[in-house]
Design a protein around this motif. Sequence first.
Motif, mmCIF file in Angstrom:
data_model
loop_
_atom_site.group_PDB
_atom_site.id
_atom_site.type_symbol
_atom_site.label_atom_id
_atom_site.label_comp_id
_atom_site.label_asym_id
_atom_site.label_seq_id
_atom_site.Cartn_x
_atom_site.Cartn_y
_atom_site.Cartn_z
ATOM 1 N N GLU A 111 -10.385 26.924 12.012
ATOM 2 C CA GLU A 111 -11.668 26.461 11.397
ATOM 3 C C GLU A 111 -11.326 25.445 10.295
ATOM 4 O OE1 GLU A 111 -15.273 29.405 12.134
ATOM 5 O OE2 GLU A 111 -14.110 29.768 10.492
ATOM 6 N N GLY A 112 -9.921 25.711 9.875
ATOM 7 C CA GLY A 112 -9.565 24.569 8.803
ATOM 8 C C GLY A 112 -9.680 24.774 7.371
ATOM 9 N N VAL A 113 -9.309 24.047 6.688
ATOM 10 C CA VAL A 113 -9.300 24.125 5.127
ATOM 11 C C VAL A 113 -10.714 23.967 4.723
ATOM 12 C CG1 VAL A 113 -8.522 21.863 4.424
ATOM 13 C CG2 VAL A 113 -8.212 23.747 2.937
ATOM 14 N N GLU A 114 -11.300 23.069 5.136
ATOM 15 C CA GLU A 114 -12.915 22.764 4.642
ATOM 16 C C GLU A 114 -13.717 24.100 4.656
ATOM 17 O OE1 GLU A 114 -13.480 20.365 2.668
ATOM 18 O OE2 GLU A 114 -11.566 19.287 3.081
ATOM 19 N N ALA A 147 -9.004 27.252 -1.939
ATOM 20 C CA ALA A 147 -8.659 26.979 -0.237
ATOM 21 C C ALA A 147 -7.537 26.399 -0.092
ATOM 22 C CB ALA A 147 -9.903 26.385 0.320
ATOM 23 N N LEU A 148 -7.289 25.266 -0.813
ATOM 24 C CA LEU A 148 -6.065 24.397 -0.794
ATOM 25 C C LEU A 148 -4.970 25.129 -1.266
ATOM 26 C CD1 LEU A 148 -7.394 21.037 -2.398
ATOM 27 C CD2 LEU A 148 -6.833 21.621 0.197
ATOM 28 N N VAL A 151 0.124 29.054 1.531
ATOM 29 C CA VAL A 151 0.216 30.403 2.279
ATOM 30 C C VAL A 151 0.525 30.086 3.781
ATOM 31 C CG1 VAL A 151 -0.345 32.763 2.764
ATOM 32 C CG2 VAL A 151 -0.726 31.524 0.412
ATOM 33 N N TYR A 152 -0.594 29.241 4.162
ATOM 34 C CA TYR A 152 -0.455 28.980 5.734
ATOM 35 C C TYR A 152 0.615 27.855 5.904
ATOM 36 C CZ TYR A 152 -4.205 32.224 6.406
ATOM 37 O OH TYR A 152 -5.087 33.357 6.498
ATOM 38 N N ARG A 153 0.855 27.340 4.811
ATOM 39 C CA ARG A 153 2.081 26.140 4.927
ATOM 40 C C ARG A 153 1.626 25.231 5.916
ATOM 41 N NH1 ARG A 153 6.688 29.207 3.183
ATOM 42 N NH2 ARG A 153 5.888 30.367 1.236
ATOM 43 N N ARG A 154 0.363 24.661 6.014
ATOM 44 C CA ARG A 154 -0.225 23.735 6.821
ATOM 45 C C ARG A 154 0.370 22.231 6.286
ATOM 46 N NH1 ARG A 154 -1.391 27.555 9.555
ATOM 47 N NH2 ARG A 154 -2.868 27.649 11.250
ATOM 48 N N PRO A 155 0.883 21.483 6.876
ATOM 49 C CA PRO A 155 1.261 20.142 6.451
ATOM 50 C C PRO A 155 0.058 19.120 6.357
ATOM 51 C CG PRO A 155 1.970 20.110 8.538
ATOM 52 C CD PRO A 155 1.678 21.760 8.361
#
Length: 213
Positions: A88-91, A193-194, A200-204
């Motif tokens: 669902e993503g960061v937002e 959230a960011l 932690v999730y290390r999303r680029p």
Amino acid sequence: MPSITRRRTANVGRPTSAETDILAATQRLLVNGANFTELGVQQVCTEAGVARSTFYSHFRDKIDLLVRLATELMTSSFDVTSAWKPSEGVERLADAFLQVVKVYREHAAVRRALTEVATYDATVRDFWSQELNQFTDWTIAVLRAEQDAGRTPADLDPVSATRLVVMGGERALVDHVTAGDPHADGAFARELALTWWYGVYRRPAHHGERSPS
């Protein structure tokens, strides 16, 4: 998760009207500044409009009462957060954290009482530890699933990362609802959230998620 209260409450399942009245009365007293340690059972009963015998038919003692109140806080927070999925993503994660901030604001007086009583009561300390462990275990499981799917780097240590964000995040939540401006709740939830998403999730930032403004 096994109960760690001194005994199971007399009625399990949907609270009775009397139970609800006692819980609500206690929360009102705490919101109005009552110190939980000094709060007497008779004072709670008077506020709730019930007899002492009614109180003891539902709660063993004040510690049992506090654990019941705190369970509402943790259950609501866990339900909101665990409903979120990394897809669902960061937002959407920021939206979930904003709901958690609202829950903490609603139960701020109960959280304050937990801090107070945990300094001298092992039952409350154990209860709080187990509640946080539930959230920790869930986060570790999600991180490992993300690693298995190749979306989170394999060199991440899920246990260490989770301890940092769960323990640190909970303390930050308490500090924010205690001293922070309610108008900043959205900004606080987004920053939290960011921190999870990129730290932690290390999303680029180029994976389709909106970059932080």
